[in-house]
Design an enzyme around this catalytic site. Structure first.
Site, PDB file in Angstrom:
ATOM      1  N   GLY A 180       0.818  -1.211   0.000  1.00  0.00           N
ATOM      2  CA  GLY A 180       0.000   0.000   0.000  1.00  0.00           C
ATOM      3  C   GLY A 180       0.846   1.252   0.000  1.00  0.00           C
ATOM      4  N   GLY A 181       0.411   2.235   0.802  1.00  0.00           N
ATOM      5  CA  GLY A 181       1.102   3.511   0.837  1.00  0.00           C
ATOM      6  C   GLY A 181       2.552   3.395   1.226  1.00  0.00           C
TER       7      GLY A 181
ATOM      8  N   GLY B  37      23.467  11.053 -30.977  1.00  0.00           N
ATOM      9  CA  GLY B  37      22.986  11.698 -29.765  1.00  0.00           C
ATOM     10  C   GLY B  37      23.460  11.007 -28.510  1.00  0.00           C
ATOM     11  CB  ALA B  38      24.243   7.468 -27.700  1.00  0.00           C
TER      12      ALA B  38
END
Length: 538
Positions: A193-194, A428-429
């Site tokens: 859960g939380g 771009g790498a």
């Protein structure tokens, strides 16, 4: 009769208790308190036995393994819940299911809590949460690392919204502490859960095979909502988060190894963002040649090798701590020392997908870069990257967005940054892997470096496609064009001649060159602001 007319005797001092009665009273109170503390520390025998039967340690046993001997100072040991009804009235055990306080690791102060599954299944209620809030506040105010040992069924249902409020207070403090003090979450049982969000907000999450479970909704809820049947391990086990989701930075076989690794990690982290990482003794790295590096890395750009072997040659004693070893394995993120100084290492891994960058790899490296920058850890980037992974799957997965995270992280980083290009660095790498253009302080390259928009084969096919289509001997023309491309645009000195590489070095000198570069950059000025940024879970 008025009050003023009343004959009221002046109040005198209370009757004095004879010293022997006071002594007897104090002695009895001490004995009673000692018995109560002993019972609380020992825990319920049946609950302890159940933990051991599950292959788990108790909260206090875990603290003994984590902290230096006899260093733990407990707070709020007598804290109890105030809830009423729903079976809670007669059940008010001390500690309220969490042991909290401070101790030392390698002699350095840390603050910690350990949830006690033997009390209410470690479920978090109001008092439980307030104890955690207190140690988090103390960690922040003293500038000390914070560690949470999680073993809890989640929010305490009987306390309703106060349980949820308690979680909210933890999350807010996680965010406030992010980038200010190191935060480590250790999942040693269920964390549902939380509670899972606190683990995700931490800088590092540890899990243990077989016993750790981390998920927002359990198997029963999943089946009720989706009809899908899944086990706890399949839904949120250590293997899942160590290899598929990337939530767990470290996965171990047992609690002993897990907590030993937490201690090792802490040995390389500063107490807070205003301190340097703890330095070890210098070991002559500035003059340390490693000829084996030339044997590890093949000259042919397409041949694979293990970048971890390169890292072992560059760092002190061949010793490094790799994060997310099983997730996004095409990039390596590790903490190590070079000449005694802690460094963060990012490197492409040619053994996996040829070392390309994909969405997961970019995300993994981006968060690591941001952590190192937040805590004054210099960065060493080892580059051998053919580009970003192409294809619709990656584009749909948001590779542009995730790649931008890595680009942003490097551009924002103000710590010393050293780049080493081993072989190929295309497109771009190349830019994203801490190139000079985005702010690397020192760029080094091996003689095998190939820095270009793309590899020779791809470039020739694009630039000369018409000539190749019309050629009577396309194979011969292709060979000629490949040699021309390599000779004119990707020869070893091309980037160095244009100031984008500071030096082309002998591979054997990589360790010494990196050590000298880091020494040169040691006094690099940092921003004066107390906090540069948090370590957002990218």
């Amino acid at each position: 009769m008025s009050i003023s007319e009343l004959d009221v005797a002046p109040a005198g001092p209370p009757p004095r208790t004879p010293p022997e009665r006071r002594a007897r009273s104090m002695g009895a109170l001490r004995e009673e308190l000692a018995r109560l503390r002993a019972r609380t520390v020992a825990g319920r025998p049946d609950g302890v036995a159940r933990q051991h039967a599950l292959g788990k340690r108790t909260a206090r046993e875990r603290l003994e393994m984590l902290l230096d001997e006899d260093s733990f100072v407990e707070i709020d040991i007598y804290r109890r819940h105030r809830a009423q009804g729903l079976g809670m009235d007669g059940r008010r055990p001390h500690t309220d299911g969490v042991v909290a306080g401070s101790g030392t690791v390698h002699g350095r102060r840390v603050f910690v809590y350990a949830q006690d599954f033997t009390i209410f299944g470690g479920a978090l209620g109001e008092a439980h949460a307030e104890k955690i809030h207190k140690v988090m506040d103390l960690a922040m105010s003293t500038g000390s690392p914070f560690i949470g040992l999680n073993d809890s069924g989640g929010a305490r249902i009987q306390e309703g919204v106060m349980s949820l409020n308690g979680y909210g207070g933890i999350f807010r403090r996680n965010v406030q502490a992010s980038g200010v003090i190191p935060q480590i979450s250790v999942v040693l049982g269920p964390c549902a859960g939380g509670a899972a969000y606190s683990a995700a907000l931490a800088d590092f999450t540890f899990m243990v095979q077989g016993t750790s479970q981390l998920y927002l909704t359990g198997p029963d809820v999943v089946e009720a909502v989706t009809g899908q049947r899944v086990t706890h391990a399949e839904l949120g086990g250590a293997q899942v988060h160590g290899t598929r989701s990337g939530v767990a930075a470290f996965v171990h076989e047992d609690e002993e190894a897990c907590l030993a690794e937490v201690r090792y990690l802490l040995s390389m982290l500063p107490g807070n963002n205003l301190e340097p990482p703890p330095a070890g003794p210098a070991c002559g790295a500035t003059h340390d040649a490693r000829p084996r590096l030339a044997e590890i890395v093949p000259a042919e750009p397409s041949k694979p090798y293990d970048m971890r072997e390169v890292i072992a040659e560059v760092v002190d004693d061949g010793d490094f701590l790799e994060l997310h070893e099983g997730w996004a394995r095409n990039v390596i993120c590790a903490l190590a020392r070079v000449d005694g100084a802690v460094v963060g290492i990012v490197g492409n891994q040619p053994l996996v997908l040829a070392g390309v960058l994909d969405a997961d790899a970019a995300q993994k490296a981006a968060r690591f870069v941001r952590f190192c920058d937040a805590f004054n850890i210099p960065l060493v980037t080892l580059v051998d990257v053919p580009g970003f992974l192409p294809g619709t799957e990656q584009e749909y997965a948001g590779i542009i967005r995730h790649g931008a995270k890595l680009l942003y992280a490097y551009c924002e980083a103000t710590v010393p940054r050293v780049q080493v290009i081993l072989r190929k660095a295309y497109g771009g790498a190349y830019i994203v892997m801490d190139s000079r253009s985005i702010g690397a302080d020192l760029s080094l390259a091996w003689p095998t470096n190939e820095i270009a928009v793309m590899g020779a084969e791809g470039a020739v096919n694009v630039v000369f496609r018409r000539e190749l289509a019309a050629a009577t001997d396309p194979a011969g023309l292709r060979a000629e064009l490949l040699a021309r491309y390599a000779g004119e645009l990707v020869h070893p000195q091309y980037a160095a001649e244009r100031g984008l590489v500071d030096d082309v070095i002998d591979p054997a000198q990589t360790r010494s060159a990196v050590a000298r570069g880091l020494a040169m950059l040691r006094d690099k000025r940092k921003p004066g602001a107390q906090r540069k940024h948090g370590n957002v879970p990218l």
